[in-house]
Design an enzyme around this catalytic site. Structure first.
Site, PDB file in Angstrom:
ATOM      1  CG  HIS A   1       0.857   0.445  19.143  1.00 35.67           C
ATOM      2  ND1 HIS A   1      -0.471   0.643  19.434  1.00 35.67           N
ATOM      3  CD2 HIS A   1       0.893   0.087  17.835  1.00 35.67           C
ATOM      4  CE1 HIS A   1      -1.198   0.411  18.364  1.00 35.67           C
ATOM      5  NE2 HIS A   1      -0.396   0.078  17.364  1.00 35.67           N
TER       6      HIS A   1
ATOM      7  CG  ASP B   1      -4.090  -0.294  16.665  1.00 39.31           C
ATOM      8  OD1 ASP B   1      -3.308   0.348  15.934  1.00 39.31           O
ATOM      9  OD2 ASP B   1      -3.795  -1.387  17.184  1.00 39.31           O
TER      10      ASP B   1
ATOM     11  CG  HIS C   1      -0.807   4.264  15.945  1.00 35.16           C
ATOM     12  ND1 HIS C   1       0.493   3.896  15.662  1.00 35.16           N
ATOM     13  CD2 HIS C   1      -1.555   3.149  15.719  1.00 35.16           C
ATOM     14  CE1 HIS C   1       0.538   2.633  15.285  1.00 35.16           C
ATOM     15  NE2 HIS C   1      -0.691   2.143  15.316  1.00 35.16           N
TER      16      HIS C   1
ATOM     17  NE  ARG D   1      -3.115  -3.502  13.355  1.00 38.11           N
ATOM     18  CZ  ARG D   1      -4.354  -3.028  13.282  1.00 38.11           C
ATOM     19  NH1 ARG D   1      -5.274  -3.671  12.591  1.00 38.11           N
ATOM     20  NH2 ARG D   1      -4.660  -1.902  13.900  1.00 38.11           N
TER      21      ARG D   1
END
Ligand code: SIN
Length: 280
Positions: free
Chosen positions: A253, A99, A97, A268
């Site tokens: 990623h 983000d 995907h 994150r």
């Protein structure tokens, strides 16, 4: 700062750099390396959540993060945690995907900082979407140039989504109703490098505009498979203190779910992005 490319086309490992003491010249050098390598794996950092917020601010300020719950004191810092005793091997982000492409202005960059890592496993893979575009035939480039794609959070965070059931130590809130969709160009122009990227992904891109999912699927499958061709990918092996920064405007990623029985904790953040624009 020492910069070592990870592969011929994507990723670089950076050592001899302290993100907490980054002068303007080093920041500029980091920015140049980012434009060139798309994924920077910066080793041996010692960061608190507050440091991570400071670096995120310096890179452009935080993006909006729906569905995921951040740290109480630092809501923009999302803990990505898998405990050793969890019953599912499935890790967060384990599907290719980019983000949050279901947003009108998806994040430009993501920062992921390794707090605790398994001795082996839990690597993150990255793919270069400029290189995938470059590999297309002129005919396919021309056909895709006029297309938009529909992006949605439905598979991950819609009312029927089961992602959160596999992530016992993360707080994820699904939508009660079918999430809104967003249209984005299939070929986007990177706002900094001005390079075209094949900007779809298998998690959030559900179909082409004005086509059904069934009609869209064969071509989306072909393109998504092309993007993750081995020659367009790199793999980051984490260790505590590694911070990886990636460019969501030209990469996909995927996390690997191969460390069940071991603990992994990451923090994150994302950097706010711009409206994706078509490559003219
Ligand atoms: C993510 O997809 O944001 C997380 C990836 C990872 O934990 O490796």
């Amino acid at each position: 700062m020492i910069i070592r490319p990870l592969t011929g086309l994507i990723g670089a490992e950076i050592t001899d750099l302290d993100l907490n003491n980054l002068d303007e010249a080093s920041f500029q050098a980091l920015d140049n390396a980012f434009a060139q390598h798309l994924v920077l794996c910066i080793r041996d950092q010692s960061l608190t959540p507050s440091d991570l917020v400071g670096i995120t601010d310096r890179l452009g300020g935080p993006g909006e993060t729906p569905y995921l719950t951040g740290l109480e004191e630092y809501p923009d810092v999302v803990p990505v945690i898998k405990e050793a005793n969890e019953s599912s091997p499935h890790t967060f982000g384990a599907g290719w995907h980019t983000d949050f492409t279901f947003q009108a202005t998806p994040p430009a960059k993501t920062l992921l900082y390794a707090v605790d890592t398994p001795a082996a496993g839990g690597d993150t893979l990255y793919a270069n979407m400029y290189a995938a575009y470059d590999a297309l035939s002129d005919g396919m480039k021309a056909a895709l140039k006029s297309l938009n794609a529909v992006h949605s959070a439905t598979r991950s965070y819609g009312p029927q989504a089961t992602l959160k059931n596999h992530l016992e130590h993360m707080t994820i809130t699904n939508d009660d109703q079918e999430p809104d969709t967003q249209l984005h160009p299939v070929i986007c122009m990177h706002p900094v490098t001005k390079r075209p990227a094949l900007w779809i992904n298998p998690t959030y891109t559900i179909r082409f505009e004005n086509m059904t999912q069934e009609e869209s699927k064969p071509l989306l499958d072909y393109l998504n498979q092309l993007i993750i061709s081995p020659q367009f990918c790199c793999r980051v092996r984490w260790q505590p203190g590694t911070l990886t920064l990636w460019d969501n405007r030209c990469t996909q990623h995927c996390a690997t779910s191969d460390y069940q029985g071991h603990r992994r904790e990451m923090w994150r953040t994302t950097v706010a992005g711009e409206t994706p624009i078509a490559f003219a």
